[in-house]
Design a protein around this motif. Structure first.
Motif, mmCIF file in Angstrom:
data_model
loop_
_atom_site.group_PDB
_atom_site.id
_atom_site.type_symbol
_atom_site.label_atom_id
_atom_site.label_comp_id
_atom_site.label_asym_id
_atom_site.label_seq_id
_atom_site.Cartn_x
_atom_site.Cartn_y
_atom_site.Cartn_z
ATOM 1 N N MET A 114 -3.641 -18.738 22.778
ATOM 2 C CA MET A 114 -3.607 -17.820 23.918
ATOM 3 C C MET A 114 -2.190 -17.703 24.467
ATOM 4 S SD MET A 114 -5.629 -18.150 27.551
ATOM 5 C CE MET A 114 -4.823 -19.652 28.078
ATOM 6 N N LYS A 115 -1.828 -16.483 24.801
ATOM 7 C CA LYS A 115 -0.558 -16.263 25.512
ATOM 8 C C LYS A 115 -0.854 -15.507 26.805
ATOM 9 C CE LYS A 115 3.564 -17.061 25.784
ATOM 10 N NZ LYS A 115 4.123 -18.417 25.651
ATOM 11 N N VAL A 171 -6.337 -10.242 16.415
ATOM 12 C CA VAL A 171 -6.485 -10.435 17.868
ATOM 13 C C VAL A 171 -7.963 -10.648 18.200
ATOM 14 C CG1 VAL A 171 -6.158 -9.403 20.151
ATOM 15 C CG2 VAL A 171 -4.437 -9.062 18.374
ATOM 16 N N CYS A 197 -8.108 -9.377 24.437
ATOM 17 C CA CYS A 197 -6.953 -8.933 25.229
ATOM 18 C C CYS A 197 -7.462 -8.378 26.547
ATOM 19 C CB CYS A 197 -6.174 -7.848 24.485
ATOM 20 S SG CYS A 197 -4.864 -7.138 25.520
ATOM 21 N N VAL A 234 -3.472 -12.410 25.943
ATOM 22 C CA VAL A 234 -3.757 -12.057 24.540
ATOM 23 C C VAL A 234 -4.137 -13.341 23.798
ATOM 24 C CG1 VAL A 234 -2.839 -11.135 22.378
ATOM 25 C CG2 VAL A 234 -2.188 -10.070 24.537
ATOM 26 N N ILE A 235 -5.268 -13.263 23.083
ATOM 27 C CA ILE A 235 -5.729 -14.411 22.290
ATOM 28 C C ILE A 235 -5.799 -13.966 20.826
ATOM 29 C CG2 ILE A 235 -7.635 -16.033 21.882
ATOM 30 C CD1 ILE A 235 -8.374 -15.578 24.891
ATOM 31 N N THR A 236 -5.126 -14.706 19.965
ATOM 32 C CA THR A 236 -5.170 -14.377 18.530
ATOM 33 C C THR A 236 -5.780 -15.552 17.767
ATOM 34 O OG1 THR A 236 -3.014 -15.349 18.059
ATOM 35 C CG2 THR A 236 -3.031 -13.031 18.716
ATOM 36 N N ALA A 269 0.557 -13.206 19.319
ATOM 37 C CA ALA A 269 0.117 -13.295 20.716
ATOM 38 C C ALA A 269 1.308 -13.090 21.654
ATOM 39 C CB ALA A 269 -0.541 -14.650 20.971
ATOM 40 N N SER A 298 1.579 -9.639 23.941
ATOM 41 C CA SER A 298 1.476 -9.833 25.396
ATOM 42 C C SER A 298 2.745 -9.342 26.083
ATOM 43 C CB SER A 298 1.185 -11.296 25.743
ATOM 44 O OG SER A 298 2.198 -12.143 25.236
#
Ligand SMILES: [Zn+2]
Length: 497
Positions: free
Chosen positions: A192-193, A229, A232, A252-254, A261, A265
């Motif tokens: 996660m970012k 992804v 988001c 943003v989660i990849t 990410a 983001s």
């Protein structure tokens, strides 16, 4: 079966409110469930984050073990004693379920306590401390979350829901359980970012069905459709919490791709920040708003809903603001009703006098100096009285119990006024119906809400007119007594990312 602890402590706190949030405020919403009783939320048919988590989790063969679920209508900071009680309830019910494999929690993200300005960060840090860093923790958040560094550090995944009005909370809960199941089976390895923006967004610019937030939502969905992804979302933040880390964030989660990410983001945060001027509030004064309503009625408009942005109990205001009501009483336009004004003193007075009586009163404006003076009225007719209880009709958190306490319908001239005892945002016409009002027969319906009323009323109303007199949830952020938010931040300061 993998055992997942699920629970909810949900409060959106306004540090600008003078009314502290106590245990009684949580209990009076009728959402206070401990241990297995949390499953009762499904029995009453409530569609929200937690029922989404629980029902999807069970479908996916997770051993769903609820600890505690509560909610209080937005109000002032949670008292230190109350926060302590909530945590005790939360943790005592977890300890009975050990060993456990993960957490799926429904938190708000804009909770503030007298004990800690970061309620969610505090709770998540304690979970990590007690149960170790190996257990996955997934947290759904309200899109008004102020995502803090402590929340990021202590949760694996933060999932702010996407829509405002919040009609996708159930689906966000379901997503949390899906991700948890995939993590536990090793199918995904999410990263996660969270990108914070130096940006405050007033509630009245947040509707995801209108410009500019509709465009932001589209961008989030585009991002989410990028291969790799998993999620988001854009958390708009909640300026009225007035904590250091207030503000908007992109999440943003990849699946295992840190660089993707980071890039996505940053791109999305830049794109939103370039459009920061579009989030400046544009609410009308009450005089402008009522003029516009009158003009539309003269042209044949049927039902006009007027919403008061600045006194929205859904953002922690007292709900006793009198600016709009005073103007409506002065104009005395035929077929006008207004609700719900929160004034327990008046509700008790009218209830004691009884239906069919006439009373004199000072209405509203009693809580602080921000929301107008009390309106002095004589010969006000008490039309009807009720207990103020029903279940939400709105597609947003459909089925949620609502409790206005003793609620009365007063009549003065052409105006019907609904007065309740306990604060809750007007989300639909359930409370009007309880008191014998069919809003479809009225020309003007005035409600205290910024956006959520739209989920229900947009299908009924010919026009919606938003007014923004002074009040602690005003869109005019410059005029609010905000003290703790870290500067520089737009629009309070001219700043860059
Ligand atoms: Zn919200």
């Amino acid at each position: 079966m993998k055992r997942i602890i699920v629970g909810q402590i949900m409060h959106e706190s306004s540090s600008l409110s003078r009314t502290p949030t106590l245990e009684s405020n949580f209990r009076q919403t009728l959402i206070w469930f401990e241990g297995k009783n949390v499953f009762d939320l499904s029995t009453i048919g409530m569609r929200d984050f937690l029922t989404g988590i629980m029902e999807k989790g069970q479908e996916l063969q997770l051993d769903i073990s609820p600890c505690f679920c509560t909610f209080a209508s937005p109000s002032g900071k949670i008292s230190a004693k109350c926060f302590d009680t909530l945590k005790q309830k939360f943790f005592s019910n977890i300890d009975e379920s050990v060993p456990i494999d993960g957490f799926c929690l429904a938190l708000h993200g804009a909770g503030v306590s007298e004990a800690d300005p970061d309620v969610e960060g505090n709770l998540l840090e304690e979970i990590r401390h007690r149960y170790g860093s190996n257990l996955p923790i997934i947290v759904t958040l309200d899109p008004h979350a102020n995502i803090t560094s402590k929340m990021i550090q202590n949760a694996d995944l933060l999932l702010p829901s996407k829509l405002y009005p919040h009609t996708d909370t159930y689906e966000t809960g379901q997503k949390a359980s899906c991700l948890m199941q995939q993590i536990l089976t090793g199918d995904i390895n999410p990263v996660m970012k969270v990108k914070k923006l130096p940006l405050l967004i007033p509630l009245n610019k947040g509707c995801t069905e209108e410009f500019p937030m509709e465009e932001v939502l589209k961008k989030c969905l585009e991002c989410e459709n990028t291969p790799g992804v998993l999620y988001c979302s854009f958390a708009q933040g909640f300026p009225y919490s007035d904590i250091e880390e207030c503000g908007a964030s992109v999440v943003v989660i990849t699946d295992g791709d840190t660089e993707l990410a980071e890039t996505l983001s940053q791109q999305l945060a830049d794109w939103i920040f370039q459009r920061r001027k579009d989030f400046i509030s544009d609410g009308l004064t009450v005089q402008q708003g009522v003029d516009k309503a009158q003009e539309l009625i003269n042209k044949g408009a049927k039902l006009i809903v007027m919403n008061e942005i600045s006194d929205n109990p859904g953002a922690g205001t007292p709900g006793d603001g009198t600016y709009l009501l005073r103007e409506l009483l002065n104009r005395n336009l035929p077929g006008t009703c207004a609700g719900v004004l929160i004034d327990p003193e008046t509700a008790a007075l009218a209830s004691k006098a009884g239906a069919g009586s006439y009373i004199s009163l000072k209405l509203g404006g009693k809580t602080d100096e921000y929301h107008g003076k009390p309106i002095e009225l004589e010969n006000v007719y008490v039309k009807s009285i009720c207990d103020g209880k029903y279940n939400l009709l709105s597609p947003m958190t459909h089925g949620q119990p609502v409790n206005y306490g003793t609620t009365v319908r007063l009549q003065k001239g052409n105006i019907d006024i609904i007065v309740g005892s306990q604060g809750f945002q007007t989300m639909d016409d359930g409370v009007f119906t309880l008191l014998g009002i069919d809003v479809r027969q009225y020309n003007i319906v005035a409600v205290k809400s910024a956006q959520h009323f739209k989920a229900y009323f947009k299908h009924l109303a010919d026009h919606i007119i938003s007014v923004d007199p002074p009040g602690i949830s005003s869109g005019n952020l410059h005029q609010l007594p905000l003290k703790h938010i870290k500067h520089p931040i737009y629009p309070l300061d001219e700043t860059e990312m």
